[in-house]
Scaffold this active site. Structure first.
Site, mmCIF file in Angstrom:
data_model
loop_
_atom_site.group_PDB
_atom_site.id
_atom_site.type_symbol
_atom_site.label_atom_id
_atom_site.label_comp_id
_atom_site.label_asym_id
_atom_site.label_seq_id
_atom_site.Cartn_x
_atom_site.Cartn_y
_atom_site.Cartn_z
ATOM 1 N N LEU A 182 10.599 -20.938 -4.641
ATOM 2 C CA LEU A 182 9.760 -19.888 -4.149
ATOM 3 C C LEU A 182 8.566 -19.890 -5.091
ATOM 4 O O LEU A 182 8.500 -19.937 -6.225
ATOM 5 C CB LEU A 182 10.296 -18.452 -4.106
ATOM 6 C CG LEU A 182 9.599 -17.209 -3.862
ATOM 7 C CD1 LEU A 182 9.036 -17.392 -2.429
ATOM 8 C CD2 LEU A 182 10.193 -16.118 -4.222
ATOM 9 N N ASP B 188 0.804 -1.196 0.199
ATOM 10 C CA ASP B 188 -0.057 0.103 -0.002
ATOM 11 C C ASP B 188 0.902 1.295 -0.177
ATOM 12 O O ASP B 188 2.037 1.237 0.353
ATOM 13 C CB ASP B 188 -0.897 0.046 1.361
ATOM 14 C CG ASP B 188 -2.000 0.873 0.931
ATOM 15 O OD1 ASP B 188 -2.488 1.454 0.142
ATOM 16 O OD2 ASP B 188 -2.707 1.003 2.208
ATOM 17 N N HIS C 93 2.825 3.378 -8.889
ATOM 18 C CA HIS C 93 2.690 2.100 -9.116
ATOM 19 C C HIS C 93 3.884 1.503 -9.760
ATOM 20 O O HIS C 93 4.356 0.516 -9.635
ATOM 21 C CB HIS C 93 1.390 1.597 -9.942
ATOM 22 C CG HIS C 93 0.051 2.107 -9.166
ATOM 23 N ND1 HIS C 93 -0.220 1.725 -8.014
ATOM 24 C CD2 HIS C 93 -0.907 2.584 -9.907
ATOM 25 C CE1 HIS C 93 -1.390 1.993 -7.914
ATOM 26 N NE2 HIS C 93 -1.888 2.634 -8.595
ATOM 27 N N TRP D 250 2.875 7.956 -2.501
ATOM 28 C CA TRP D 250 4.405 8.236 -2.752
ATOM 29 C C TRP D 250 4.252 9.205 -3.859
ATOM 30 O O TRP D 250 5.211 10.236 -3.705
ATOM 31 C CB TRP D 250 4.765 6.974 -2.749
ATOM 32 C CG TRP D 250 6.486 6.904 -3.104
ATOM 33 C CD1 TRP D 250 7.271 7.075 -2.370
ATOM 34 C CD2 TRP D 250 6.915 6.958 -4.562
ATOM 35 N NE1 TRP D 250 8.578 7.079 -2.805
ATOM 36 C CE2 TRP D 250 8.354 7.091 -4.232
ATOM 37 C CE3 TRP D 250 6.513 6.923 -5.971
ATOM 38 C CZ2 TRP D 250 9.223 7.386 -5.284
ATOM 39 C CZ3 TRP D 250 7.348 7.095 -6.794
ATOM 40 C CH2 TRP D 250 8.840 7.196 -6.667
HETATM 41 C C1 FPP Z 1 -1.780 0.349 -3.394
HETATM 42 O O1 FPP Z 1 -1.369 1.691 -3.351
HETATM 43 C C2 FPP Z 1 -1.275 -0.442 -4.156
HETATM 44 C C3 FPP Z 1 -2.102 -1.166 -5.229
HETATM 45 C C4 FPP Z 1 -3.521 -1.116 -5.556
HETATM 46 C C5 FPP Z 1 -1.512 -1.940 -6.428
HETATM 47 C C6 FPP Z 1 -0.205 -2.575 -6.205
HETATM 48 C C7 FPP Z 1 0.416 -2.719 -7.346
HETATM 49 C C8 FPP Z 1 1.898 -2.725 -7.683
HETATM 50 C C9 FPP Z 1 2.882 -2.713 -6.760
HETATM 51 C C10 FPP Z 1 2.237 -3.088 -9.178
HETATM 52 C C11 FPP Z 1 1.696 -4.258 -9.724
HETATM 53 C C12 FPP Z 1 2.060 -5.465 -9.295
HETATM 54 C C13 FPP Z 1 2.790 -6.637 -9.803
HETATM 55 C C14 FPP Z 1 2.950 -7.737 -8.871
HETATM 56 C C15 FPP Z 1 3.123 -6.448 -11.128
HETATM 57 P P1 FPP Z 1 -2.389 2.687 -3.596
HETATM 58 O O2 FPP Z 1 -2.571 3.204 -5.139
HETATM 59 O O3 FPP Z 1 -3.668 2.253 -2.773
HETATM 60 O O4 FPP Z 1 -1.844 3.687 -2.575
HETATM 61 P P2 FPP Z 1 -2.647 4.866 -1.770
HETATM 62 O O5 FPP Z 1 -3.382 4.238 -0.579
HETATM 63 O O6 FPP Z 1 -1.351 5.886 -1.301
HETATM 64 O O7 FPP Z 1 -3.373 5.608 -2.754
#
Ligand code: FPP
Length: 248
Positions: A133, A22, A39, A27
């Site tokens: 893994l 998260d 992302h 960020w």
């Molecule tokens: C949360 O940050 C994160 C996500 C909704 C997606 C996580 C995805 C990735 C790290 C990239 C894709 C993954 C792979 C395995 C290829 P948020 O957007 O909710 O952050 P915020 O809470 O600060 O808004």
């Protein structure tokens, strides 16, 4: 420079680590960038954590990459996340394969756009011999969805109520062979489970860090493992019982 946290001895390394990644949006926003850039930076953290998990001897790593609730995000952000997923798989699979990593996916995968689903199936296929893994990507995943899916499958199979116990139920989950997570890491400070692995997290140790996902790299992962290694897990028993001292 601070000495890096050493990896714990193998016997104290969690067999299964699950992560709620998260804070990508925050960020990016803090830097005045759009969320997608967060992302994209988050992918580098995925790469770092997979490498470190493997080096530490973690056997299963489950990443919450896209939740069933994430379908409610703006279409542009969904498309970008799906694009990043495809690119990640295309670029990383050869390396993952070479390093004994098996890619798997759990969730309502039918909802994924066809090209994303195709990339996931390709990655699973390419890496199916991996033995070091299991990298489990939770995609279009919701814990309540998974429980409902299991109940429906049990009913469809004609399982009678009195036959349904925990062991039998587990057989209907998305990845029945995978043991429950020993450690759940959540970045960006929120104290929530957010519909992740609801059945499987019953006795899991929780580790919440304020670090945002794009800044969660090798050192931060090691710190989480070290913290876990210092804990005593009791599974509802007393410390004396666990020490084998009898008691009742
Ligand atoms: C949360 O940050 C994160 C996500 C909704 C997606 C996580 C995805 C990735 C790290 C990239 C894709 C993954 C792979 C395995 C290829 P948020 O957007 O909710 O952050 P915020 O809470 O600060 O808004």
């Amino acid at each position: 420079m601070a000495t890096p946290t050493p990896l714990p001895p193998r016997t104290q390394v969690p067999r299964h680590v699950a992560i709620i990644m998260d804070g990508n949006g925050r960020w990016a926003r803090r830097r005045g960038w759009n969320r997608v850039r967060g992302h994209r930076a988050g992918i580098d953290s995925v790469r770092a954590v997979v490498r470190e998990a493997r080096a530490a001897g973690v056997r299963y790593l489950t990443l919450f990459a896209f939740s069933s609730e994430n379908w409610g995000r703006p279409q542009r952000e969904i498309a970008a996340l799906m694009g990043l997923l495809r690119r990640f798989l295309r670029v990383e699979v050869p390396d993952l394969k070479r390093n004994g990593v098996r890619v798997r996916a759990i969730g309502e995968l039918r909802r994924l756009p066809p090209r994303a689903l195709e990339a996931v199936r390709w990655a699973e296929d390419e890496t199916r011999e991996g033995r070091d893994l299991d990298l489990i990507l939770a995609l279009s995943y919701g814990g309540r969805d998974e429980i409902l899916h299991a109940v429906r499958s049990a009913l469809a199979e004609g399982v009678r109520p009195e036959e349904l116990d925990e062991a039998r139920f587990r057989g209907f989950l998305y990845a029945p062979d995978v043991p429950d997570p020993d450690l759940l890491i959540r970045t960006s400070g929120e104290m929530r489970i957010s519909n992740f692995l609801l059945w499987q997290l019953a006795y899991t140790e929780l580790y919440v860090t304020p670090t945002l996902w794009p800044e969660f790299r090798e050192a931060q992962f090691r710190e989480a493992l070290a913290d876990y290694a210092r804990r005593e897990r009791r599974f509802g028993l007393t410390s004396e019982q666990l020490a084998g001292g009898g008691g009742g």
